[in-house]
Design an enzyme around this catalytic site. Structure first.
Site, PDB file in Angstrom:
ATOM      1  N   GLU A 258       0.831  -1.157  -0.064  1.00 30.01           N
ATOM      2  CA  GLU A 258      -0.005   0.075  -0.002  1.00 30.01           C
ATOM      3  C   GLU A 258       0.668   1.243   0.044  1.00 30.01           C
ATOM      4  O   GLU A 258       1.001   1.951   1.122  1.00 30.01           O
ATOM      5  CB  GLU A 258      -1.050  -0.009   1.227  1.00 30.01           C
ATOM      6  CG  GLU A 258      -1.992  -1.286   1.023  1.00 30.01           C
ATOM      7  CD  GLU A 258      -2.933  -0.934   2.233  1.00 30.01           C
ATOM      8  OE1 GLU A 258      -4.222  -1.464   1.968  1.00 30.01           O
ATOM      9  OE2 GLU A 258      -2.799  -0.572   3.454  1.00 30.01           O
TER      10      GLU A 258
ATOM     11  N   GLU B  20      -6.011  -6.783  -1.453  1.00 30.29           N
ATOM     12  CA  GLU B  20      -6.577  -7.016  -0.182  1.00 30.29           C
ATOM     13  C   GLU B  20      -8.065  -6.654  -0.158  1.00 30.29           C
ATOM     14  O   GLU B  20      -8.464  -5.818  -0.910  1.00 30.29           O
ATOM     15  CB  GLU B  20      -5.901  -5.981   0.863  1.00 30.29           C
ATOM     16  CG  GLU B  20      -4.519  -6.425   1.229  1.00 30.29           C
ATOM     17  CD  GLU B  20      -3.921  -5.464   2.369  1.00 30.29           C
ATOM     18  OE1 GLU B  20      -4.723  -4.873   2.918  1.00 30.29           O
ATOM     19  OE2 GLU B  20      -2.752  -5.464   2.228  1.00 30.29           O
TER      20      GLU B  20
END
Length: 599
Positions: A173, A280
Site C-alpha cells: 500500500e 486485499e
C-alpha cells in the site's frame, strides 16, 4: 573486492541464467490460468504457536489451510518484515525464516503464493512506511542495495525450499511511497528506483514471478492514475497492479463504491496494459455476514469482468485472524474457531456480467465538457437558486470523473441550488437516471432527483465520498412526455458536491394495445457514415421537428427546424469535423435520438 552494485549485477546474471535454463527444462510449473481466490494468512503461524484452534462448520478440529481450501481458497498471501519483534503476537513475527516455512507448507498443500514485502520491521501502509531499524542511517544508495539484498535473500530462501511465488509485492500500500523519507512519493524518482531494485531482485531469482505494485482505495481511479502515470514517466518496472478495497473503512456500504472499483480495474488494465488483482479485501463478517458475502461475490465478479482475462483474482486479508487473537474487526472467523458463512462467497464461480445493451442517453452535455472551460452556465443545463447571489453556487471546474470537467455546487455562505435539465417530448415509459458523484458532506439535503411533472419525484442522496461513486434512480415513470432531472443542494457554508457523466435513458415502454394503432416508426437518417449531406426522413404524422446535432462531448453544433417530406430533408454537414455525433429530434409529441459518423 567488487563494488556492491557490480557484485550484485554478476550475481543477478548468474541466477537469471540458471532460472531460465530450469524454465526451459520444464522445471517450473505455472498455474496462472485460473482465477485466484486468496487469503492473507500471515498471522496463522503465531496463532497456532499460541494454542489457537480451528474448526470446520461441524465443529471438527482441522488444519486452518484445509478449512480455507474447503471454502474455495486456492492462493495464500504472506507478508515479510525485515527484523520484526518475535514476542509481539499481533505486530511482530512474519520474519523471513517464518515466511519461508509457511510458504513451503502452503505450497506443499497445493496453494499458489503471493509474497508481500513491506520493507519495514512492522506494518507498512499509506500512513506509515518506517525504515527497518538496521537501515535507518543508510544513505539512499545503500537503501537501494538494502532493498535488493533483502528481496534477493528471501526469494533465494524460498527457491531453495522449492517455492516459486506466482506474485511478489514490492511494497505494501504505497500511494505515498515507502522507506520514508527517502522513498516518499514527493520524490517519485527515488521511489521508482527503490521499486526497480525490488523488481530486479525478484527477477534475478525467479523470472516467472509477477511483480505487483499495490495501492489502497481501489475504487479511487484518480489516486491510481496519479501514481501509475508518475511511475510510468519515471521508468518504473512492474507486472501487475494490486488494489486494496475496504468499504468498511470508507464508512459506507460496498454498493456505493463497487462501480468505482469496477471502472478502476478496467481503466487500469487498459491504460497501462497490465493485469490487475485485488490484493486485499475485507468486510464485517461477524455483524453483517450476508452483506459481507454479497460484497465478496460482487468484488470477484468485478475482477472477472475486466476484459481479456486481465483480472487475476481476489485476496481476503487475514480471514482466520479471529478477534480474540487480533482484535481485528474484519476477521472472517468466529471466536468459536469456525469460519464465517461469508467465506462461502469464494465457492461461487466469478462471472462477468453479460454485455449490456447500448443506451441512448437523452441528456445534452452530460459530462460538462461542452464549454471547454470553467463556466457558471454549462450548455444545456439550467440553474435555480433561492436568491440571485446563490446562483454562484453552481459552476463547472476541472477534475472530472473521466473527462476534464465536472459540475460542482459550493459557496462560502449557506445556499440552496439545483442544476437541472427539463426534457420534453419523451415517449411514455420507464426510465433510469444515473450519475457519478463526489460529496464532502454536511448538507441539510443533497440528492439527485427525477421529477416527472405529474406530481411524483424520485430522489437518491449523494453518499459522502472522496472518490467518484456511481448512483442511480430506477423505475422513473414518464406518463405526460416530460421529466426534469437534476442535482439539488440545501447546504451550509462551505459544503460542496460534484456531478459528472450523467445518463438518462428509457428502459421500457408501455405495452402496445393489440387493438390500438400500429407503433409509430422512427425517423431515418442516411447515409451513415456521411461525408457531405445527411438526409432525414420524419415519421408519418410528424409535420415538423426541431433537429439538434451535438458533438461527442455534448457541444451543440447545428440546429434546424424541418418539415415532413417523402423525400426527406437534407442537411449539409460537410463543415463538421470527422467524428461521432448525436442527433436529437423533437416534434409531434415525441423525442428521438440517433447517432451518425461524419467521415
Amino acid at each position: 573486492m567488487k563494488p556492491p552494485f557490480l557484485t550484485r549485477t554478476f550475481r543477478r546474471a548468474l541466477f537469471v541464467g540458471v532460472a531460465l535454463c530450469l524454465n526451459l527444462l520444464g522445471c517450473f510449473s505455472a498455474t496462472a490460468q485460473t482465477f485466484a481466490k486468496g487469503g492473507d494468512t500471515s498471522w496463522l503461524q503465531q496463532m497456532e504457536a499460541n494454542g489457537y484452534k480451528f474448526y470446520n462448520e461441524q465443529g471438527v478440529e482441522q488444519d486452518c489451510f484445509q478449512i480455507l481450501k474447503s471454502k474455495g481458497i486456492n492462493s495464500i498471501r504472506l507478508r515479510v518484515w525485515v527484523n520484526p519483534s518475535m514476542v509481539d503476537w499481533v505486530n511482530g513475527h512474519c520474519s523471513p525464516a517464518e515466511v519461508v516455512q509457511m510458504a513451503t507448507r502452503a505450497k506443499n498443500l497445493g496453494f499458489r503464493l503471493m509474497i508481500d514485502f513491506h520493507y519495514s520491521d512492522s506494518w507498512a501502509d499509506p500512513g506509515q512506511q518506517t525504515k527497518p531499524a538496521a537501515w535507518a542511517s543508510h544513505s539512499f544508495q545503500q537503501l537501494q542495495q538494502d532493498v535488493y539484498d533483502h528481496t534477493f535473500s528471501v526469494m533465494t530462501a524460498l527457491k531453495n525450499n522449492g517455492v516459486t511465488p506466482e506474485w511478489v509485492q514490492v511494497g505494501n500500500e504505497i500511494p505515498n511511497g515507502m522507506l520514508w523519507p527517502e522513498g516518499n512519493a514527493t520524490n517519485f524518482a527515488q521511489l521508482t528506483q527503490l521499486i526497480n531494485q525490488g523488481y530486479e531482485a525478484v527477477k534475478a531469482v525467479s523470472p516467472a514471478s509477477k511483480v505487483v505494485v499495490h495501492l489502497d482505495k481501489g475504487h479511487d481511479n484518480a489516486r491510481f492514475r496519479s501514481f501509475f502515470d508518475r511511475l510510468t514517466a519515471n521508468g518504473g518496472k512492474y507486472d501487475v497492479i494490486g488494489l486494496s478495497y475496504y468499504p468498511y473503512w470508507l464508512n459506507q456500504d460496498y454498493s456505493v463504491s463497487i462501480s468505482g472499483l469496477q471502472q478502476n480495474l478496467t481503466d487500469l488494465a487498459s491504460r497501462y496494459g497490465k493485469p490487475v488483482i485485488v490484493a486485499e479485501v475485507g468486510a464485517d463478517c461477524t455483524n453483517q455476514p450476508q452483506n459481507a458475502y454479497d460484497m465478496l461475490v460482487a468484488v470477484q465478479n468485478a475482477v472477472a469482468a475486466v476484459p481479456n482475462g486481465q483480472g487475476l483474482g481476489v485476496f481476503y486479508w487475514e480471514p482466520q485472524g479471529y478477534r480474540s487473537f487480533s482484535g481485528y474487526q474484519l476477521s472472517a472467523w468466529g471466536n468459536d474457531g469456525k469460519p464465517s458463512p461469508a467465506l462461502n462467497a469464494f465457492l461461487v464461480t466469478p462471472t462477468a456480467p453479460p454485455p449490456t445493451a447500448p443506451i441512448t442517453n437523452l441528456l445534452a452535455n452530460p459530462s460538462f465538457e461542452a464549454n471547454g472551460a470553467t463556466t457558471q452556465n454549462p450548455t444545456a443545463w439550467s440553474t435555480w437558486a433561492n436568491n440571485t447571489a446563490n446562483q454562484a453556487a453552481d459552476k463547472t471546474e476541472t477534475g472530472g470523473q473521466h473527462g476534464t470537467y465536472r459540475l460542482t455546487h459550493w459557496l462560502g455562505t449557506p445556499y440552496q441550488a439545483s442544476t437541472f435539465q427539463l426534457l420534453n417530448g419523451l415517449p411514455n415509459g420507464t426510465y433510469t437516471l444515473r450519475a457519478w458523484v463526489l460529496n464532502g458532506g454536511g448538507q441539510k439535503a443533497c440528492h439527485l432527483y427525477a421529477h416527472n411533472l405529474n406530481g411524483v419525484e424520485k430522489t437518491v442522496a449523494l453518499p459522502v465520498t472522496e472518490a467518484w461513486a456511481q448512483i442511480q434512480i430506477t423505475g422513473i415513470q414518464v406518463s405526460k412526455g416530460q421529466c426534469e432531472i437534476g442535482l439539488w443542494s440545501d447546504a451550509n457554508a462551505g459544503n460542496w458536491c460534484s456531478l459528472d457523466n450523467v445518463e438518462f435513458f428509457q428502459t421500457s415502454a408501455p405495452a402496445l394495445s393489440s387493438t390500438g394503432p400500429a407503433a409509430a416508426v422512427t425517423s431515418r437518417l442516411y447515409p451513415n457514415p456521411v461525408t457531405d449531406v445527411l438526409t432525414l426522413t420524419l415519421p408519418t404524422g410528424v409535420g415538423a421537428a426541431t433537429v439538434r446535432i451535438y458533438s461527442a462531448t455534448g457541444q451543440p453544433v447545428l440546429t434546424r427546424t424541418l418539415t415532413s417530406s417523402p423525400a426527406g430533408q437534407r442537411l449539409n454537414v460537410s463543415g463538421l469535423a470527422a467524428g461521432l455525433y448525436q442527433v436529437r429530434l423533437e416534434g409531434g409529441g415525441r423525442l428521438e435520438t440517433h447517432k451518425f459518423i461524419k467521415q
